[in-house]
Design a protein around this motif. Structure first.
Motif, PDB file in Angstrom:
ATOM      1  N   ASN A  61      27.600  38.549 -10.317  1.00 52.32           N
ATOM      2  CA  ASN A  61      26.316  39.202 -10.580  1.00 52.32           C
ATOM      3  C   ASN A  61      26.149  40.426  -9.706  1.00 52.32           C
ATOM      4  O   ASN A  61      26.894  40.614  -8.740  1.00 52.32           O
ATOM      5  CB  ASN A  61      25.147  38.216 -10.399  1.00 52.32           C
ATOM      6  N   PHE A  63      22.786  43.046  -8.244  1.00 50.86           N
ATOM      7  CA  PHE A  63      21.344  43.295  -8.149  1.00 50.86           C
ATOM      8  C   PHE A  63      21.158  44.792  -7.900  1.00 50.86           C
ATOM      9  O   PHE A  63      21.683  45.315  -6.914  1.00 50.86           O
ATOM     10  CB  PHE A  63      20.736  42.499  -6.985  1.00 50.86           C
ATOM     11  N   ILE A  76      18.918  42.795 -12.639  1.00 48.48           N
ATOM     12  CA  ILE A  76      19.965  41.846 -12.243  1.00 48.48           C
ATOM     13  C   ILE A  76      20.884  41.640 -13.443  1.00 48.48           C
ATOM     14  O   ILE A  76      20.422  41.310 -14.533  1.00 48.48           O
ATOM     15  CB  ILE A  76      19.350  40.486 -11.838  1.00 48.48           C
ATOM     16  N   GLU A  78      24.308  39.616 -14.821  1.00 51.17           N
ATOM     17  CA  GLU A  78      24.966  38.374 -14.447  1.00 51.17           C
ATOM     18  C   GLU A  78      25.832  37.873 -15.592  1.00 51.17           C
ATOM     19  O   GLU A  78      25.338  37.722 -16.712  1.00 51.17           O
ATOM     20  CB  GLU A  78      23.804  37.405 -14.203  1.00 51.17           C
ATOM     21  N   THR A 122      18.202  40.667 -16.179  1.00 54.14           N
ATOM     22  CA  THR A 122      16.819  40.374 -15.795  1.00 54.14           C
ATOM     23  C   THR A 122      16.207  41.665 -15.271  1.00 54.14           C
ATOM     24  O   THR A 122      16.831  42.353 -14.454  1.00 54.14           O
ATOM     25  CB  THR A 122      16.792  39.300 -14.678  1.00 54.14           C
ATOM     26  N   TRP A 167       2.172  36.223 -13.594  1.00 49.39           N
ATOM     27  CA  TRP A 167       3.105  35.594 -14.544  1.00 49.39           C
ATOM     28  C   TRP A 167       2.817  34.094 -14.677  1.00 49.39           C
ATOM     29  O   TRP A 167       2.971  33.522 -15.754  1.00 49.39           O
ATOM     30  CB  TRP A 167       4.561  35.860 -14.160  1.00 49.39           C
ATOM     31  N   GLU A 177       5.319  33.379 -22.770  1.00 51.82           N
ATOM     32  CA  GLU A 177       6.301  32.286 -22.783  1.00 51.82           C
ATOM     33  C   GLU A 177       5.788  30.996 -23.441  1.00 51.82           C
ATOM     34  O   GLU A 177       6.392  29.936 -23.242  1.00 51.82           O
ATOM     35  CB  GLU A 177       6.797  31.972 -21.364  1.00 51.82           C
ATOM     36  N   ARG A 180       8.216  28.961 -25.252  1.00 55.98           N
ATOM     37  CA  ARG A 180       9.345  28.400 -24.490  1.00 55.98           C
ATOM     38  C   ARG A 180       8.984  27.063 -23.832  1.00 55.98           C
ATOM     39  O   ARG A 180       9.843  26.418 -23.235  1.00 55.98           O
ATOM     40  CB  ARG A 180       9.758  29.393 -23.390  1.00 55.98           C
ATOM     41  N   LEU A 195       8.828  24.483 -18.367  1.00 55.30           N
ATOM     42  CA  LEU A 195       9.502  25.459 -19.226  1.00 55.30           C
ATOM     43  C   LEU A 195      10.764  25.975 -18.550  1.00 55.30           C
ATOM     44  O   LEU A 195      10.935  25.790 -17.335  1.00 55.30           O
ATOM     45  CB  LEU A 195       8.560  26.616 -19.595  1.00 55.30           C
ATOM     46  N   VAL A 211      11.250  24.877 -14.686  1.00 61.26           N
ATOM     47  CA  VAL A 211      10.242  24.895 -13.636  1.00 61.26           C
ATOM     48  C   VAL A 211       8.966  24.264 -14.194  1.00 61.26           C
ATOM     49  O   VAL A 211       8.603  24.487 -15.356  1.00 61.26           O
ATOM     50  CB  VAL A 211      10.075  26.355 -13.108  1.00 61.26           C
ATOM     51  N   TYR A 265       6.293  32.260  -4.721  1.00 64.49           N
ATOM     52  CA  TYR A 265       5.020  32.320  -5.442  1.00 64.49           C
ATOM     53  C   TYR A 265       4.160  31.140  -5.013  1.00 64.49           C
ATOM     54  O   TYR A 265       4.571  29.984  -5.190  1.00 64.49           O
ATOM     55  CB  TYR A 265       5.277  32.293  -6.959  1.00 64.49           C
ATOM     56  N   HIS A 269       4.681  24.690  -7.777  1.00 67.67           N
ATOM     57  CA  HIS A 269       5.615  24.511  -8.891  1.00 67.67           C
ATOM     58  C   HIS A 269       6.817  23.716  -8.394  1.00 67.67           C
ATOM     59  O   HIS A 269       7.122  23.703  -7.206  1.00 67.67           O
ATOM     60  CB  HIS A 269       6.044  25.859  -9.470  1.00 67.67           C
ATOM     61  N   HIS A 271      10.975  22.698  -9.088  1.00 68.12           N
ATOM     62  CA  HIS A 271      12.228  23.135  -9.719  1.00 68.12           C
ATOM     63  C   HIS A 271      13.000  21.915 -10.228  1.00 68.12           C
ATOM     64  O   HIS A 271      13.160  20.933  -9.499  1.00 68.12           O
ATOM     65  CB  HIS A 271      13.109  23.866  -8.704  1.00 68.12           C
ATOM     66  N   PRO A 280      20.424  29.139  -6.938  1.00 69.26           N
ATOM     67  CA  PRO A 280      19.978  29.860  -5.741  1.00 69.26           C
ATOM     68  C   PRO A 280      18.797  29.112  -5.114  1.00 69.26           C
ATOM     69  O   PRO A 280      17.881  28.706  -5.826  1.00 69.26           O
ATOM     70  CB  PRO A 280      19.526  31.230  -6.276  1.00 69.26           C
ATOM     71  N   ARG A 314      14.489  36.202   5.484  1.00 68.89           N
ATOM     72  CA  ARG A 314      15.389  37.343   5.521  1.00 68.89           C
ATOM     73  C   ARG A 314      14.985  38.303   6.619  1.00 68.89           C
ATOM     74  O   ARG A 314      13.808  38.368   6.994  1.00 68.89           O
ATOM     75  CB  ARG A 314      15.339  38.083   4.184  1.00 68.89           C
TER      76      ARG A 314
HETATM   77  N1  GTA Z   1       9.875  31.152 -16.682  1.00 67.58           N
HETATM   78  O1  GTA Z   1       8.214  35.145 -15.284  1.00 67.58           O
HETATM   79  C1  GTA Z   1       8.813  34.113 -15.003  1.00 67.58           C
HETATM   80  C2  GTA Z   1       9.293  33.796 -13.698  1.00 67.58           C
HETATM   81  N2  GTA Z   1       9.261  34.447 -12.506  1.00 67.58           N
HETATM   82  C3  GTA Z   1       8.687  35.730 -12.237  1.00 67.58           C
HETATM   83  C4  GTA Z   1       9.864  33.678 -11.572  1.00 67.58           C
HETATM   84  N3  GTA Z   1      10.284  32.546 -12.155  1.00 67.58           N
HETATM   85  C5  GTA Z   1       9.944  32.586 -13.460  1.00 67.58           C
HETATM   86  N4  GTA Z   1      10.144  31.689 -14.450  1.00 67.58           N
HETATM   87  C6  GTA Z   1       9.692  31.988 -15.680  1.00 67.58           C
HETATM   88  N5  GTA Z   1       9.029  33.158 -15.946  1.00 67.58           N
HETATM   89  O2  GTA Z   1      12.926  29.718  -9.812  1.00 67.58           O
HETATM   90  C7  GTA Z   1      10.942  31.440 -11.502  1.00 67.58           C
HETATM   91  C8  GTA Z   1      11.978  31.873 -10.480  1.00 67.58           C
HETATM   92  C9  GTA Z   1      11.994  30.709  -9.501  1.00 67.58           C
HETATM   93  C10 GTA Z   1      10.590  30.133  -9.627  1.00 67.58           C
HETATM   94  C11 GTA Z   1       9.774  30.458  -8.423  1.00 67.58           C
HETATM   95  O3  GTA Z   1       9.983  30.731 -10.749  1.00 67.58           O
HETATM   96  O4  GTA Z   1      13.239  32.098 -11.071  1.00 67.58           O
HETATM   97  P1  GTA Z   1       9.940  30.093  -5.823  1.00 67.58           P
HETATM   98  O5  GTA Z   1       8.503  30.462  -5.701  1.00 67.58           O
HETATM   99  O6  GTA Z   1      10.385  28.941  -5.036  1.00 67.58           O
HETATM  100  O7  GTA Z   1      10.682  31.430  -5.545  1.00 67.58           O
HETATM  101  O8  GTA Z   1      10.286  29.757  -7.326  1.00 67.58           O
HETATM  102  P2  GTA Z   1      12.196  31.762  -5.278  1.00 67.58           P
HETATM  103  O9  GTA Z   1      13.047  30.572  -5.366  1.00 67.58           O
HETATM  104  O10 GTA Z   1      12.289  32.593  -4.056  1.00 67.58           O
HETATM  105  O11 GTA Z   1      12.491  32.695  -6.421  1.00 67.58           O
HETATM  106  P3  GTA Z   1      13.835  33.092  -6.973  1.00 67.58           P
HETATM  107  O12 GTA Z   1      13.485  34.139  -7.949  1.00 67.58           O
HETATM  108  O13 GTA Z   1      14.589  31.919  -7.456  1.00 67.58           O
HETATM  109  O14 GTA Z   1      14.640  33.767  -5.755  1.00 67.58           O
HETATM  110  C12 GTA Z   1      15.478  33.095  -4.831  1.00 67.58           C
HETATM  111  C13 GTA Z   1      16.744  33.878  -4.640  1.00 67.58           C
HETATM  112  O15 GTA Z   1      17.589  33.598  -5.755  1.00 67.58           O
HETATM  113  C14 GTA Z   1      16.561  35.384  -4.663  1.00 67.58           C
HETATM  114  O16 GTA Z   1      16.240  35.930  -3.427  1.00 67.58           O
HETATM  115  C15 GTA Z   1      17.894  35.854  -5.178  1.00 67.58           C
HETATM  116  O17 GTA Z   1      18.821  35.970  -4.101  1.00 67.58           O
HETATM  117  C16 GTA Z   1      18.341  34.730  -6.085  1.00 67.58           C
HETATM  118  N6  GTA Z   1      18.068  35.079  -7.485  1.00 67.58           N
HETATM  119  C17 GTA Z   1      16.889  35.355  -8.038  1.00 67.58           C
HETATM  120  N7  GTA Z   1      17.016  35.634  -9.340  1.00 67.58           N
HETATM  121  C18 GTA Z   1      18.321  35.535  -9.621  1.00 67.58           C
HETATM  122  C19 GTA Z   1      19.070  35.714 -10.792  1.00 67.58           C
HETATM  123  N8  GTA Z   1      18.497  36.051 -11.978  1.00 67.58           N
HETATM  124  N9  GTA Z   1      20.380  35.536 -10.698  1.00 67.58           N
HETATM  125  C20 GTA Z   1      20.974  35.171  -9.565  1.00 67.58           C
HETATM  126  N10 GTA Z   1      20.306  34.984  -8.405  1.00 67.58           N
HETATM  127  C21 GTA Z   1      19.007  35.172  -8.443  1.00 67.58           C
END
Ligand code: GTA
Length: 329
Positions: A61, A63, A76, A78, A122, A167, A177, A180, A195, A211, A265, A269, A271, A280, A314
């Motif tokens: 992937n 970013f 992103i 991937e 993404t 969101w 969504e 979904r 979803l 989630v 966020y 919620h 996972h 991740p 970080r």
């Molecule tokens: N269905 O609009 C959305 C949406 N958004 C904005 C976030 N999520 C969404 N889901 C739907 N619609 O799993 C999901 C996220 C996450 C969850 C929030 O909601 O994908 P969290 O509050 O614990 O936040 O969870 P978290 O875990 O930090 O978020 P996230 O995005 O998973 O990031 C963690 C790390 O994972 C990032 O710093 C990055 O290094 C990695 N990462 C993020 N996105 C990707 C990706 N697409 N591919 C690979 N690695 C990724």
């Protein structure tokens, strides 16, 4: 790996889901229009890359930070997993070029048909500085947060500085969504929406990621949970597992169900990821298994309000700066 009958059932379900994915509501209020989502136009052709925030040869992937229609954006890209159900077509219909041959060993470049060779993209647009930092590869530090640190450092910071929850509200209010949704319990106290997470392309169960977003408002994170939330948490665990078994034929013994601390966020919620898929953020420094959370609250109703919790931050996270200024690091 799900058994074949389960997989076929999943593929049939997936077709329905995929059709849903293409229908994006225009009132989602989350930058969707700025990003110009439509099934056929390539909005990424207007993306101008200014920096590579991170990449991984192993995870395949990349970013990117850049501009799209004059707005900051994160993209992103991937490569998606190879699906078992298209293997036959992949092997038969692709063209193959020999790279090297040595004794019994040979490597090739296989060129697959476009539909077998997709890249998941993404887009976050408009992206804030906080988004850019989130996706930037950087060093992490483990923070030790006492209950007092939470009250004096973390809580004031997240009240000032968190990502927008638009969101999440869009999902709960069916403004985005809605097509979904895998399962919903509409109860205002113990209900939730389950979803697919937006990190999952839903093409295969191997990297399943859903989630569950709770209906009650105002529960920010693990730190807010008390024994009063046990009915909510037990409901999510039980009905979430049942819904995943029904839809994807994946039993509870194949699921990792957890909360992040700190989350990105701050609306509670949960996972649901497939065991064996290294999602991740599924490491022990950040993921708290939901069954353990439930047991901790059963044993001590104020567990998460009193215990010291550890989590990684970080290097340029503003919260880390706050811990440093308070000489807690
Ligand atoms: N269905 O609009 C959305 C949406 N958004 C904005 C976030 N999520 C969404 N889901 C739907 N619609 O799993 C999901 C996220 C996450 C969850 C929030 O909601 O994908 P969290 O509050 O614990 O936040 O969870 P978290 O875990 O930090 O978020 P996230 O995005 O998973 O990031 C963690 C790390 O994972 C990032 O710093 C990055 O290094 C990695 N990462 C993020 N996105 C990707 C990706 N697409 N591919 C690979 N690695 C990724």
């Amino acid at each position: 790996m799900a058994d074949l009958a389960g997989k076929r059932e999943f593929d049939r379900e997936k077709e329905g889901v995929d059709q849903g994915v293409k229908k994006i509501k225009s009132d989602s209020g989350n930058g969707a229009e700025a990003a110009g989502e439509s099934g056929s136009t390539n909005i990424l052709s207007a993306f101008q890359t200014s920096a590579v925030l991170g990449d991984s040869a192993r995870e395949k992937n990349i970013f990117l930070h850049g501009k799209m229609c004059g707005q900051d954006a994160v993209v992103i890209l991937e490569k998606t997993p190879i699906r078992e159900d298209v293997l036959e077509e992949l092997l038969r219909s692709s063209s193959l070029t020999l790279d090297m041959k040595n004794d019994i060993y040979s490597t090739y470049r296989l060129q697959a048909a476009p539909h077998l060779n997709e890249i998941k993209a993404t887009v976050v647009c408009p992206a804030t500085e906080k988004h850019v930092k989130k996706y930037q590869r950087q060093e992490s530090f483990l923070v030790e947060e006492t209950a007092e640190d939470y009250r004096c450092i973390t809580l004031p910071y997240i009240q000032r500085q968190s990502f927008s929850l638009q969101w999440v509200l869009n999902i709960l209010e069916k403004k985005a969504e809605a097509d979904r949704i895998v399962f919903e319990d509409p109860d205002p106290d113990v209900g939730f929406v389950l979803l697919p997470d937006f990190k999952w392309d839903q093409k295969q169960v191997e990297d399943l990621y859903l989630v569950a977003i709770v209906h009650p408002r105002g529960i920010r994170s693990l730190r807010d949970l008390t024994a009063a939330h046990l009915p909510l948490l037990q409901n999510i665990l039980q009905k979430g597992k049942e819904a995943i078994l029904r839809r994807y034929q994946l039993p509870a013994s194949k699921l990792r169900v957890y909360l992040h601390y700190q989350p990105s966020y701050y609306h509670l919620h949960v996972h649901f990821t497939r065991l064996g898929y290294e999602a991740p953020g599924c490491g022990v420094e950040r993921a708290h298994l939901l069954p353990d959370v439930i047991q901790n609250l059963q044993a001590r109703p104020e567990h998460y309000q009193t215990r010291t919790l550890h989590f990684p931050l970080r290097a340029d996270d503003g919260l880390l700066q706050q811990f440093r200024e308070a000489q807690r690091l």
